[in-house]
Design a protein around this motif. Sequence first.
Motif, mmCIF file in Angstrom:
data_model
loop_
_atom_site.group_PDB
_atom_site.id
_atom_site.type_symbol
_atom_site.label_atom_id
_atom_site.label_comp_id
_atom_site.label_asym_id
_atom_site.label_seq_id
_atom_site.Cartn_x
_atom_site.Cartn_y
_atom_site.Cartn_z
ATOM 1 N N ASN A 312 17.625 47.632 -15.655
ATOM 2 C CA ASN A 312 18.594 46.954 -14.785
ATOM 3 C C ASN A 312 18.961 47.840 -13.585
ATOM 4 N N VAL A 313 18.079 48.804 -13.310
ATOM 5 C CA VAL A 313 18.347 49.643 -12.123
ATOM 6 C C VAL A 313 17.314 49.374 -11.033
ATOM 7 N N LEU A 314 17.807 49.452 -9.810
ATOM 8 C CA LEU A 314 16.907 49.318 -8.665
ATOM 9 C C LEU A 314 16.107 50.606 -8.517
ATOM 10 N N CYS A 315 14.911 50.479 -7.951
ATOM 11 C CA CYS A 315 14.137 51.669 -7.613
ATOM 12 C C CYS A 315 14.735 52.225 -6.320
ATOM 13 N N VAL A 316 15.398 53.354 -6.428
ATOM 14 C CA VAL A 316 16.118 53.853 -5.257
ATOM 15 C C VAL A 316 15.272 54.832 -4.444
ATOM 16 N N GLY A 317 14.018 55.047 -4.919
ATOM 17 C CA GLY A 317 13.104 55.876 -4.133
ATOM 18 C C GLY A 317 12.394 55.068 -3.061
ATOM 19 N N ASN A 318 12.364 53.766 -3.266
ATOM 20 C CA ASN A 318 11.549 52.888 -2.440
ATOM 21 C C ASN A 318 12.322 52.364 -1.209
ATOM 22 N N ASP A 319 11.755 52.561 -0.034
ATOM 23 C CA ASP A 319 12.436 52.091 1.192
ATOM 24 C C ASP A 319 12.642 50.581 1.202
ATOM 25 N N SER A 320 11.744 49.857 0.510
ATOM 26 C CA SER A 320 11.881 48.389 0.552
ATOM 27 C C SER A 320 13.162 47.935 -0.173
ATOM 28 N N THR A 321 13.648 48.736 -1.118
ATOM 29 C CA THR A 321 14.928 48.413 -1.780
ATOM 30 C C THR A 321 16.052 48.405 -0.732
ATOM 31 N N TYR A 322 16.034 49.399 0.138
ATOM 32 C CA TYR A 322 17.096 49.497 1.162
ATOM 33 C C TYR A 322 16.958 48.365 2.185
ATOM 34 N N ALA A 323 15.701 47.970 2.428
ATOM 35 C CA ALA A 323 15.495 46.856 3.368
ATOM 36 C C ALA A 323 16.098 45.572 2.786
ATOM 37 N N ALA A 324 15.925 45.381 1.471
ATOM 38 C CA ALA A 324 16.505 44.195 0.816
ATOM 39 C C ALA A 324 18.033 44.275 0.861
ATOM 40 N N LEU A 325 18.563 45.461 0.572
ATOM 41 C CA LEU A 325 20.027 45.621 0.567
ATOM 42 C C LEU A 325 20.597 45.424 1.977
ATOM 43 N N ASP A 326 19.843 45.832 2.967
ATOM 44 C CA ASP A 326 20.279 45.636 4.353
ATOM 45 C C ASP A 326 20.459 44.144 4.638
ATOM 46 N N LYS A 327 19.519 43.346 4.133
ATOM 47 C CA LYS A 327 19.609 41.891 4.359
ATOM 48 C C LYS A 327 20.825 41.317 3.614
ATOM 49 N N ILE A 328 20.948 41.714 2.347
ATOM 50 C CA ILE A 328 22.036 41.168 1.515
ATOM 51 C C ILE A 328 23.398 41.515 2.111
ATOM 52 N N PHE A 329 23.591 42.800 2.388
ATOM 53 C CA PHE A 329 24.907 43.221 2.887
ATOM 54 C C PHE A 329 25.140 42.748 4.318
ATOM 55 N N GLY A 330 24.057 42.532 5.044
ATOM 56 C CA GLY A 330 24.199 41.960 6.390
ATOM 57 C C GLY A 330 24.792 40.560 6.311
ATOM 58 N N GLU A 331 24.271 39.758 5.399
ATOM 59 C CA GLU A 331 24.801 38.388 5.244
ATOM 60 C C GLU A 331 26.245 38.420 4.731
ATOM 61 N N LEU A 332 26.480 39.348 3.835
ATOM 62 C CA LEU A 332 27.829 39.471 3.258
ATOM 63 C C LEU A 332 28.849 39.866 4.331
ATOM 64 N N ALA A 333 28.450 40.866 5.145
ATOM 65 C CA ALA A 333 29.360 41.359 6.190
ATOM 66 C C ALA A 333 29.652 40.263 7.207
ATOM 67 N N ALA A 334 28.671 39.418 7.451
ATOM 68 C CA ALA A 334 28.886 38.341 8.415
ATOM 69 C C ALA A 334 29.820 37.265 7.856
ATOM 70 N N LEU A 335 29.843 37.138 6.545
ATOM 71 C CA LEU A 335 30.665 36.091 5.916
ATOM 72 C C LEU A 335 32.115 36.513 5.696
ATOM 73 N N PHE A 336 32.289 37.741 5.201
ATOM 74 C CA PHE A 336 33.614 38.157 4.706
ATOM 75 C C PHE A 336 34.388 38.926 5.775
ATOM 76 N N PRO A 337 35.617 38.518 6.070
ATOM 77 C CA PRO A 337 36.396 39.279 7.050
ATOM 78 C C PRO A 337 36.944 40.604 6.518
ATOM 79 N N SER A 338 36.902 40.824 5.216
ATOM 80 C CA SER A 338 37.446 42.056 4.633
ATOM 81 C C SER A 338 36.842 43.296 5.294
ATOM 82 N N SER A 339 37.675 44.326 5.503
ATOM 83 C CA SER A 339 37.111 45.548 6.080
ATOM 84 C C SER A 339 36.319 46.324 5.018
#
Length: 629
Positions: A312-339
């Motif tokens: 249940n852990v992400l592979c944190v050595g792989n750059d593609s994991t960060y690319a996926a997280l960038d997309k996810i958190f990008g959508e989240l940041a655009a939705l939520f006004p919370s700082s």
Amino acid sequence: MLRAVITIWILSVLMVQPLLASPRVPGTPNVDSLPAIIPAPAMLKTGQGHFNLRTVGSIVVKDSAHAAIAKLLAESLGQISGKVIPVKQKMDKGNNIVFRLSTTDSSLRTEGYRLTVTPSKITIEAQQPAGWFYAVQTLLQMLPTRSTAREPLLIAAVTIQDSPRFGWRGLMLDVSRHFFSKEVIMNYLDQMAKYKFNVFHWHLTDNQGWRIEIRSMPNLTRTGAWRVPRTGYWRGFQAPQPGEEATDGGSYSQEDVKEILAYAAARFITVVPEIDVPGHSLAMIASYPELSCTKTPQQVLAGDPWNTSRTNVLCVGNDSTYAALDKIFGELAALFPSSYIHIGGDEVTRMFWEKCPVCQDRIKKENLKSSSELQTYFINRLARIIESKGKLPMTWYDKLEGGLVPGVAYMSWKDHKGGMLASQNGHKAVMTPAFYTYLDFYQNDPVFENGPFTVTRLNACYAFEPIAEGVKEENVLGGQGSLWTEQVPNERKLQYMTWPRAFALAEALWSPKEKKNWDDFVNRMEKHFPRLDDAKVKYATGSYEPIVSAKKNADSSFNIIISTEIKGLDVFYTFDDTIVDEFYPKYNGRPLTIPKGAHHIRARSYRNGQPLGREINLELADLIKRAAR
Ligand code: ACM
Ligand code: ZN
């Protein structure tokens, strides 16, 4: 939440005895003559006479930009009185309720308000609309929830000057272990707002389900939101069987989220989303197995015991994991006004990283000493992604060899220590030490819940002090109650686990520390039970119910001790396994001898001849086992 339970179990078994309540200060007014406001306001002074709501003219609000709060009050008062009260911009002849914004009055603090009730007028003053909103909540607590047309509706003359002790007054809800619909979330927000909570921490993902639509990664909800159905006591469920359909779950579309955010904003609640990575990520890995080290297909956990055969852990050595997280958190940041955006970060099983060439390679390249430092590397890299979206990162505090990550706020959950360390080192901290604030822990004896677990009684929540010794106060944003939902399959249970403990937490987070008084709190809490009944909100009665324990004597025999959290109750008991009532022996405070042959004790609390809470029915052998632990 899992491993900490074992340590906390030991602590909580010791904690079941009631805390010493603060004595009533002689000469303080009888609390019954005061309005029962939760959380207790910072300052309340009674006046002469009362305002009669039956004679009210208008609600007056000069600044039409903030008329929504006045309209909300008009609507609520209309429901109580059956009368439509107009909202106007100009004073009327009658007895008015007047809203005023006073940006120059320094006595009105952030989120604070002054509510002045006289026989001819009610004035609500604040620096910000949030203060108005809280004044309205206080005012509504001074009225019944409904009335018959002939009943007088009197509000006692009073001046209340109030502001919160902390800016982060939260409740966390885990919607992964069980999914809760948009409507349930809105009901929860409604109830939170009444008690001046202002942060809803939304635990949106975990091993058992991914709950938020991410448009650039549709599998997260297509696959990750569904698990095989299981019912009953959570631990030990059967794992998904071959060919079994995953039919239990659900998710929020981004449109649902927007609706929830608007609903929360109207109640001055900030919604802080959490995506829990790099551990607790089985639902994400089931959706995109290539994000893990093993890249093997996985199924969403069904509440069956997680074990190391399933990563249940992400592979944190792989750059593609960060690319996926960038997309996810990008959508989240655009939705939520919370700082703040919460990135989880807790309870990571690093054994997969130790066997993964990509993770090992990353350790080498980055000159890291261990997989624990690799976790810090991950938090750091994700924190920078969060910042690149204009947001502030927050994680659960887990001790890591790499130390604290710059710019990250920490949520202290096992105890106060993480918050202590973070705050001393200049990091912002939110306190949710499990022993005082975990709302998934039982409210009273586990016998009521048909399964063993830790207990956090109401009095433990009331004893919650975010600024424990060693915590640097200026860096503490506040605190929260956290409700994990492994054993919370529906809304009624959700409410039952939350109330009345959230009353106690609301008070710990809003009211001045020196105002804390357990007896006074209990008195006010009891006046709010009918309000919960009226709102059809279920709540626990555990604080009335007998606390029964065994005590070992020098000769190795055992006696039985009974107490209650709430003072002044009569407890009747029996060892003969019949249904106990007030005609049975009354416990007199002295240890009880166990009669020969007895196998159970039953006990029930009464006040003025009326039963309160449920009968407790405990096996004596179990009590003795607990005492021997
Ligand atoms: C937690 O309870 N694992 C944050
Ligand atoms: Zn890896």
